[in-house]
Write a protein that holds these residues in place. Structure first.
Motif, short mmCIF file in Angstrom:
data_model
loop_
_atom_site.label_atom_id
_atom_site.label_comp_id
_atom_site.label_asym_id
_atom_site.label_seq_id
_atom_site.Cartn_x
_atom_site.Cartn_y
_atom_site.Cartn_z
N MET A 80 5.69 3.43 0.35
CA MET A 80 4.32 3.86 0.60
C MET A 80 4.05 4.05 2.09
SD MET A 80 2.34 1.52 -2.20
CE MET A 80 0.83 1.63 -1.27
N ASN A 81 4.60 3.17 2.93
CA ASN A 81 4.35 3.28 4.36
C ASN A 81 5.02 4.51 4.96
OD1 ASN A 81 3.23 2.14 6.85
ND2 ASN A 81 5.35 1.83 7.43
N ILE A 82 6.23 4.82 4.49
CA ILE A 82 6.92 6.01 5.01
C ILE A 82 6.20 7.28 4.54
CG2 ILE A 82 9.07 7.32 5.00
CD1 ILE A 82 10.57 4.67 4.75
N VAL A 83 5.77 7.32 3.29
CA VAL A 83 5.05 8.49 2.78
C VAL A 83 3.74 8.66 3.55
CG1 VAL A 83 3.85 9.46 0.78
CG2 VAL A 83 6.10 8.42 0.50
N ARG A 84 3.07 7.55 3.82
CA ARG A 84 1.83 7.60 4.59
C ARG A 84 2.08 8.16 6.00
NH1 ARG A 84 -0.06 6.40 8.64
NH2 ARG A 84 1.95 5.44 9.14
N ALA A 85 3.19 7.70 6.63
CA ALA A 85 3.53 8.18 7.97
C ALA A 85 3.86 9.67 7.95
CB ALA A 85 4.71 7.38 8.52
N ASN A 86 4.52 10.14 6.90
CA ASN A 86 4.81 11.57 6.76
C ASN A 86 3.52 12.38 6.68
OD1 ASN A 86 7.53 10.90 6.68
ND2 ASN A 86 7.72 11.12 4.47
N ASN A 87 2.57 11.89 5.89
CA ASN A 87 1.29 12.57 5.75
C ASN A 87 0.56 12.62 7.09
OD1 ASN A 87 -0.79 13.85 4.24
ND2 ASN A 87 -1.88 11.92 4.02
N LYS A 88 0.59 11.50 7.83
CA LYS A 88 -0.06 11.44 9.14
C LYS A 88 0.59 12.42 10.11
CE LYS A 88 -1.06 8.31 12.98
NZ LYS A 88 -0.86 6.96 13.53
N ALA A 89 1.94 12.49 10.10
CA ALA A 89 2.67 13.38 11.00
C ALA A 89 2.32 14.85 10.76
CB ALA A 89 4.17 13.17 10.85
N MET A 90 1.90 15.16 9.53
CA MET A 90 1.54 16.54 9.19
C MET A 90 0.05 16.81 9.37
SD MET A 90 3.96 16.88 5.80
CE MET A 90 3.70 18.63 5.53
N GLY A 91 -0.69 15.84 9.95
CA GLY A 91 -2.13 16.03 10.15
C GLY A 91 -2.95 15.64 8.95
N SER A 92 -2.41 14.84 8.06
CA SER A 92 -3.11 14.35 6.86
C SER A 92 -3.69 15.49 6.01
CB SER A 92 -4.24 13.39 7.26
OG SER A 92 -3.78 12.37 8.08
N PRO A 93 -2.83 16.39 5.54
CA PRO A 93 -3.35 17.51 4.73
C PRO A 93 -3.85 17.10 3.35
CG PRO A 93 -0.95 17.54 4.75
CD PRO A 93 -1.37 16.48 5.72
N VAL A 94 -3.45 15.92 2.85
CA VAL A 94 -3.87 15.49 1.52
C VAL A 94 -4.44 14.08 1.55
CG1 VAL A 94 -2.13 16.95 0.39
CG2 VAL A 94 -1.62 14.54 0.84
#
Length: 539
Positions: free
Chosen positions: A429-443
């Motif tokens: 969950m933490n890595i997926v969250r970091a991926n989302n943040k790195a992309m500007g939180s599109p979802v």
């Protein structure tokens, strides 16, 4: 005479030691060199803490933390192999360790050096009795990627199929026992130094690290994960796992279908390909949420290099998310999976009774703290989290971290009850969250996961409901959807506010995950006494 005998003894021991060291330094595994390095630095950091750590003297405390963190992670980087994995595991404890550990942990994700092609040939000779070029029509001797335990080569089968060949570095098997022993010793040392519960996770983590080094198991994992994803109609055609050619594999060699794609977080490349970053992230979150809440068979390492996006091979103008590297998987017990679904539902319904019951079953005494860590956002059922950032002095930070030891011990009142699955579920969950943040939180990641938690309950309980249960469930569903709607509104308010600030004031957009990070950091400081480095939430 006595002095001469002593001198000769010292000379003999020194000469023997230097000879063994010189010989070992030129071997592949370097067991003596790596163990001596670990032992020497282990004694060094223990002495450093014993002599120089002075509670209340903030400057000396900070300096000791800095030296010891650098010493530990330098050992991990120089020893390589499983030490990289061990360092990453220690790094996952960053929330309750000093900030100096948080900063150094992030440097352990860089590419590892590759082994020469002659070593790859030797692995093939030992496992198959032939060289790579006798198995494959073409085999590129230069690896396309290298990680802590293996490297990947591009090859072509005799029927023309392009494949990725994952070859384990042979020293890993020789180093494994001593490296994992060092891991246990390190956890014991950390538990003693910081008075925090850490050793209890060692058996579970060690078991999965050993499993990750078995490529036949990885091939099996990828096939099971693919079967599970095919059962999810909403993900049909959107997610893909490359085919594995098990007939030409071994415990140290795995051959899989080659897939051309770009990393999930490579925004410029995604846009150049015509793919939507928001859609790619949405599918990625859905895929891993389906594993957590429905199949219970979960990818433990979803960093951007293991999540690719490619053009759909059969559908024009469509794209697929491709999941690779299936070595680290966990299999949730059915009991845990259902309780975890109920826990997520309870958090969104503000059902503190159910939340507390599940936490007590898991040996957790502080349900609010656990909910905050699970959601990776502040959870305060009696009060909405405030956006304001609080300033905490270094002295206050020290006082809070000292009191945090008692809170952590009280937080986990029974280590035997704590579900070990949570170690890798939280990592995912933490890595997926970091991926989302790195992309500007599109979802809105949290909403997506919450909905899958309810799907996970639906899939098991639908057939068992009577009329009364149906009405109760329907009412809870209304409340649940209302909460999701409120969070969706918050999500878009943040996006619109940041867009307006960008247009009017020229401020850079942070994204919803960054706002949650700020709230989380503030709450951890003010409510729980944990002080975090600014980017600890980043993968």
């Amino acid at each position: 005479m006595a002095r001469q005998r002593l001198f000769k003894s010292i000379l003999a021991v020194t000469t023997t030691g230097l000879g063994v060291y010189a010989y070992d330094s030129n071997t592949e595994a370097q067991l003596v060199t790596r163990n001596v390095r670990t032992f020497y630095n282990g004694i060094g950091l223990a002495v450093d803490y014993k002599l120089n750590f002075k509670p209340g003297d903030l400057s000396s405390m900070e300096a000791v933390h800095e030296r010891v963190a650098n010493r530990i992670y330098d050992v991990c980087e120089r020893n390589g192999g499983l030490y990289i994995k061990i360092g990453q595991v220690i790094g996952t404890q960053a929330a309750v360790l000093p900030a100096q550990y948080q900063k150094r942990a992030r440097k352990l994700f860089d590419a590892a050096p590759a082994v020469p092609y002659s070593v790859v040939e030797r692995v093939f000779q030992e496992d198959f009795g032939v060289s790579p070029h006798e198995i494959f029509k073409e085999f590129d001797p230069k690896p396309v990627a290298s990680a802590s335990i293996a490297q990947v080569h591009k090859a072509k089968l005799h029927d023309g199929t392009v494949v990725a060949v994952k070859v384990q570095k042979p020293a890993i098997r020789k180093q494994m026992d001593s490296d994992l022993l060092a891991f246990r010793m390190l956890l014991h040392l950390y538990e003693r130094l910081f008075d925090l519960p850490m050793v209890f996770v060692s058996d579970y983590v060690e078991k999965h690290i050993r499993m990750e080094a078995d490529f036949e198991r990885e091939a099996h994992n990828s096939m099971i994960a693919w079967k599970n994803l095919q059962k999810e109609k909403t993900l049909n055609g959107l997610v893909y796992i490359p085919k594995v050619f098990s007939e030409i594999g071994s415990k140290r060699v795995m051959v899989a279908e080659w897939v051309d794609g770009v990393q999930l977080t490579a925004l410029d490349k995604l846009k150049a390909m015509g793919a939507s970053p928001a859609q790619a992230m949405q599918v990625t979150v859905e895929a891993f949420a389906s594993q957590i809440f429905k199949s219970g068979f979960l990818h433990g390492d979803p960093h951007p290099g293991n999540v690719l996006v490619r053009k759909h091979p059969h559908k024009k103008n469509q794209f697929q998310v491709v999941l690779i590297d299936h070595g680290l998987y966990i299999e949730e017990s059915e009991k845990f999976r259902e309780e975890y679904c109920r826990l997520w539902e309870a958090m969104f319904l503000l059902d503190t009774k159910t939340l507390n019951e599940i936490c007590q079953k898991w040996g957790i005494n502080d349900s609010n703290m656990f909910a905050s860590v699970t959601l990776q956002k502040p959870y305060m059922p009696s009060k909405a989290p405030h956006l304001a950032q609080g300033n905490v002095s270094f002295h206050d930070a020290y006082e809070m971290q000292m009191s945090m030891k008692t809170r952590i011990r009280n937080f986990l009142v029974n280590q035997a009850l704590f579900p070990r699955e949570l170690i890798f579920v939280s990592r995912n969950m933490n890595i997926v969250r970091a991926n989302n943040k790195a992309m500007g939180s599109p979802v809105n990641r949290i909403n997506i996961m919450a909905r899958w938690a309810v799907y996970g309950l639906e899939s098991k309980n639908k057939e068992k409901r009577g009329i009364r249960d149906y009405l109760k469930h329907s009412w809870r569903l209304v409340l649940f959807e209302t909460t999701l709607f409120a969070m969706t509104v918050s999500f878009y308010i943040v996006k619109l506010t940041e867009k307006a600030n960008q247009i009017i004031w020229g401020k850079a957009s942070q994204g919803f995950e960054a706002v949650l990070d700020a709230r989380m950091k503030e709450q951890l400081q003010q409510q729980f006494g944990i002080v975090l480095d600014e980017s600890v939430f980043d993968a």
